[in-house]
Design a protein around this motif. Structure first.
Motif, short mmCIF file in Angstrom:
data_model
loop_
_atom_site.label_atom_id
_atom_site.label_comp_id
_atom_site.label_asym_id
_atom_site.label_seq_id
_atom_site.Cartn_x
_atom_site.Cartn_y
_atom_site.Cartn_z
N GLY A 104 0.85 -1.12 0.06
CA GLY A 104 -0.08 -0.02 0.02
C GLY A 104 1.00 1.34 0.10
N TYR A 105 1.90 1.35 0.71
CA TYR A 105 2.74 2.32 0.77
C TYR A 105 3.53 2.56 -0.61
CZ TYR A 105 7.33 4.99 2.03
OH TYR A 105 8.17 5.85 1.74
N THR A 106 3.82 1.30 -1.24
CA THR A 106 4.58 1.76 -2.35
C THR A 106 3.67 2.16 -3.63
OG1 THR A 106 5.99 -0.16 -1.74
CG2 THR A 106 5.99 0.56 -4.08
N PHE A 107 2.26 1.44 -3.66
CA PHE A 107 1.52 2.10 -4.57
C PHE A 107 0.78 3.34 -4.34
CE2 PHE A 107 1.29 -2.70 -5.06
CZ PHE A 107 1.84 -2.97 -6.07
N LEU A 108 0.67 3.84 -3.31
CA LEU A 108 -0.06 5.03 -3.12
C LEU A 108 0.83 6.40 -2.86
CD1 LEU A 108 -2.45 3.85 0.16
CD2 LEU A 108 -2.91 4.66 -2.27
N GLU A 109 2.26 6.19 -2.92
CA GLU A 109 2.91 7.10 -2.76
C GLU A 109 2.95 8.18 -3.78
OE1 GLU A 109 7.60 8.53 -1.91
OE2 GLU A 109 6.92 6.41 -1.94
N LEU A 110 3.12 7.58 -5.10
CA LEU A 110 3.21 8.35 -6.24
C LEU A 110 1.72 8.98 -6.57
CD1 LEU A 110 5.46 6.34 -8.70
CD2 LEU A 110 5.86 8.51 -7.55
N PRO A 111 0.77 8.36 -6.48
CA PRO A 111 -0.61 9.17 -6.86
C PRO A 111 -0.90 10.13 -5.92
CG PRO A 111 -1.02 6.57 -6.93
CD PRO A 111 0.56 6.73 -6.50
N LEU A 112 -0.66 9.91 -4.51
CA LEU A 112 -0.67 11.12 -3.67
C LEU A 112 0.11 12.19 -3.98
CD1 LEU A 112 -1.07 8.87 -0.02
CD2 LEU A 112 -2.77 10.23 -1.35
N LYS A 113 1.59 11.85 -4.40
CA LYS A 113 2.37 12.94 -4.56
C LYS A 113 2.10 13.70 -5.78
CE LYS A 113 6.61 14.89 -4.74
NZ LYS A 113 6.43 15.35 -5.87
N SER A 114 1.36 13.11 -6.82
CA SER A 114 0.77 13.80 -7.72
C SER A 114 -0.44 14.79 -7.48
CB SER A 114 0.05 12.84 -9.04
OG SER A 114 1.17 12.07 -9.51
N ILE A 115 -1.26 14.21 -6.71
CA ILE A 115 -2.41 14.93 -5.97
C ILE A 115 -2.09 16.22 -5.23
CG2 ILE A 115 -4.58 14.97 -4.54
CD1 ILE A 115 -4.89 12.05 -5.47
N ILE A 116 -1.06 16.05 -4.52
CA ILE A 116 -0.36 17.09 -3.74
C ILE A 116 0.42 18.13 -4.47
CG2 ILE A 116 1.32 17.54 -1.93
CD1 ILE A 116 0.39 14.91 -0.58
N ASP A 117 0.94 17.69 -5.59
CA ASP A 117 1.72 18.69 -6.32
C ASP A 117 0.54 19.64 -7.01
OD1 ASP A 117 4.13 17.71 -5.64
OD2 ASP A 117 4.27 16.30 -7.43
N ARG A 118 -0.60 19.10 -7.65
CA ARG A 118 -1.57 19.78 -8.03
C ARG A 118 -2.15 21.11 -7.08
NH1 ARG A 118 -3.09 14.67 -10.44
NH2 ARG A 118 -4.78 14.86 -9.11
N ASN A 119 -2.38 20.38 -6.02
CA ASN A 119 -3.08 21.26 -4.88
C ASN A 119 -2.25 22.03 -3.99
OD1 ASN A 119 -6.26 20.35 -5.53
ND2 ASN A 119 -4.72 18.57 -5.53
N GLY A 120 -0.99 21.81 -3.88
CA GLY A 120 -0.09 22.30 -3.02
C GLY A 120 1.05 23.03 -3.50
N SER A 121 0.96 24.00 -4.51
CA SER A 121 2.11 24.49 -5.46
C SER A 121 2.86 25.46 -4.56
CB SER A 121 1.63 25.43 -6.60
OG SER A 121 0.63 26.14 -6.20
N ASN A 122 2.10 25.82 -3.39
CA ASN A 122 2.93 26.84 -2.54
C ASN A 122 3.66 26.37 -1.66
OD1 ASN A 122 0.52 25.90 -1.15
ND2 ASN A 122 0.09 27.58 0.01
N ILE A 123 3.67 24.97 -1.36
CA ILE A 123 4.48 24.32 -0.58
C ILE A 123 5.83 23.65 -1.13
CG2 ILE A 123 4.45 22.22 1.04
CD1 ILE A 123 1.74 22.07 0.89
N SER A 124 6.97 23.61 -0.48
CA SER A 124 8.17 23.22 -1.04
C SER A 124 8.17 21.79 -1.46
CB SER A 124 9.28 23.44 -0.07
OG SER A 124 9.19 22.45 0.99
N GLU A 125 8.93 21.53 -2.31
CA GLU A 125 9.25 19.99 -3.12
C GLU A 125 9.33 19.02 -1.96
OE1 GLU A 125 9.17 16.90 -5.74
OE2 GLU A 125 8.36 18.75 -5.92
N LEU A 126 10.28 19.35 -0.91
CA LEU A 126 10.54 18.27 0.18
C LEU A 126 9.58 18.33 1.04
CD1 LEU A 126 12.72 16.87 1.73
CD2 LEU A 126 13.34 18.86 2.77
N ALA A 127 8.69 19.39 1.27
CA ALA A 127 7.50 18.97 2.29
C ALA A 127 6.38 18.32 1.44
CB ALA A 127 6.98 20.50 2.51
#
Length: 490
Positions: free
Chosen positions: A95-118
């Protein structure tokens, strides 16, 4: 002249797609941890039975079928069930392996004001939190008789009411919580050290505190476990309780007498009907029977604590160390030899005296640690009730009651854990982190209402999320065996 280049060794799971490898490794590690101890126990039992040539028969006198294969099949197949530990491991890691990339994509789209590391940290935390929550619920969904109770229905004509309790996964949750705390404290301490070294303020006392952290954790944890074993043994897992009892090698009548001193059932200077308890022990060891009468002997002689070794507390401590060291060597020496044979091979071990010497020293050091642990506990009891305690607390009857009502056992619990300093520094952290969850388990109920299970699940999921998030950035921060397991999985 052409030089031959050796191709890199091909991994056993190379044919597996990379995204599925952590899941497969986690499942196999979980399966091995579930099967290995049970298979070894089954093999030992079968070997002993064959040596004794036991023949089991049924009620008709016919020879029963050999149960070894049936038991072996059960040991090998039961971990393959859906609600099993290997499936839990695979679900958590997968679950951790499969969910990390999709969640990263969602957070990238909705959290542009957050740093890449965060964003990376948040996606890892959420992925591990969700997978840990769901995988633990998989284990919790399995019902077992130990966590199922029945109560009579208010109406006699209706069947009893079945109640399911939570707590099956408590040990796993406490293990995760302990590891998360270790990761957090370790990270905070590392940052503090970096700041102080940069400012030139790092001192020898800071270094000593760092070195004593693991021994202090073990001393506190083991002291709590020993106190629970002495006064509330039902709060410990049965297997753990039996192992401590075997190592302690103490007469249960002595334990019962000190327990009754604590709860007031046995009182010095009064006839409360407790004389037969230690009186029977005096008969067995050929001591004067009045030694065991609390109305006459205030307190009962320390020789009773020594259980036949003699009146000297120091001689009893030396005797305890010798017996415990010998008993521990029967376990540690074969284990050290097996580990050395696995890593070096029999020929290398036999033809290398330094390697064999290291194996012997390692086993002797671990045996000395366990022998000193048992010795310190018993000598701590003697120090409190005979050697030092009466000079501090007093020698009156109420003072003797206080000494035998908890102070003597508490002293032994405080001293025994510091024997960890005899163990190799590299092993102290593993031993400390092994005992710490068991100490925490003595502070919480082993069973509780099913409606409160979400709290345990939240603690487990948060702890796993902390460990995996930190591990993704700094693998060295997750220490000991757990760090090795995660390195093998990922």
């Amino acid at each position: 002249m052409a030089t031959s280049t050796r191709s890199p060794r091909r991994s056993w799971d190379a044919p597996v797609p990379p995204i599925f490898r952590p899941l497969l490794r986690a499942y196999l590690i979980g399966y091995a941890s579930a099967v290995g101890p049970r298979f070894l126990s089954l093999l030992i039992q079968y070997t002993l039975r064959r040596q004794k040539k036991e023949r089991e028969t049924n009620g008709n006198g016919k020879k029963r079928k050999d149960s070894f294969l049936v038991a072996l099949q059960r040991v090998l197949l039961r971990p393959m069930e859906t609600q099993s530990f290997p499936t839990f491991c695979a679900a958590l890691v997968g679950g951790y392996t499969f969910l990390e990339l999709p969640l990263k994509s969602i957070i990238d789209r909705n959290g542009s004001n957050i740093s890449e590391l965060a964003r990376k940290r948040l996606s890892r935390f959420l992925a591990s939190f969700i997978s840990a929550w769901m995988s633990l619920q998989l284990l919790q969904s399995k019902q077992t008789p130990d966590f199922t109770g029945t109560t009579p229905h208010p109406h006699p004509s209706k069947p009893p009411v079945t109640t399911h309790f939570a707590g099956r996964t408590l040990d796993l949750t406490l293990l995760a919580a302990t590891r998360a705390l270790d990761v957090i404290v370790g990270e905070l301490w590392a940052r503090r050290r970096t700041r102080r070294e940069a400012a030139g303020h790092w001192t020898r006392w800071d270094a000593r505190i760092g070195r004593l952290a693991d021994p202090a954790l073990f001393a506190f944890s083991s002291g709590l476990v020993m106190w629970t074993w002495f006064y509330e043994p039902a709060r410990l897992p049965p297997a753990y309780q039996r192992w401590i009892s075997t190592a302690a090698a103490v007469d249960n009548r002595l334990i019962t007498a000190l327990q009754r001193c604590r709860d007031g059932t046995l009182r010095y200077g009064r006839d409360t009907g407790q004389a037969p308890l230690l009186g029977s022990m005096c008969d067995d060891y050929l001591w004067p029977r009045h030694w065991g009468d609390p109305a006459v002997s205030i307190p009962f002689p320390c020789e009773i604590v020594h259980m036949g070794v003699g009146p000297s507390c120091e001689h009893h401590a030396l005797s305890r160390f010798t017996r415990s060291f010998t008993w521990a060597m029967t376990t540690y020496l074969p284990l050290s030899l097996l580990l050395a044979l696995r890593s070096r091979g029999p020929r290398s071990l036999l033809t290398s005296p330094p390697a064999l010497r290291r194996v012997l020293l390692s086993a002797a050091r671990s045996s000395a640690f366990l022998g000193a642990f048992i010795t310190f506990f018993y000598y701590g009891v003697c120090l409190a009730r005979t050697r030092i305690g009466p000079h501090i607390v007093g020698t009156s009857t109420p003072c003797r009651q206080r000494l035998d009502g908890g102070i003597c056992v508490g002293t032994g619990c405080f001293l025994c854990g510091w024997s960890i300093l005899l163990e190799h520094a590299g092993r102290r952290k593993d031993i400390a982190l092994f005992v710490a969850p068991r100490a925490l388990a003595t502070l919480v109920p082993r069973k509780y209402g099913k409606e409160k299970e979400w709290r345990e699940t939240a603690v487990f999921a948060t702890s796993v999320a902390v460990v995996l998030t930190v591990f993704a950035e700094n693998r060295r921060r997750v220490r000991g065996v757990m760090g090795g397991v995660l390195n093998g999985v990922f």
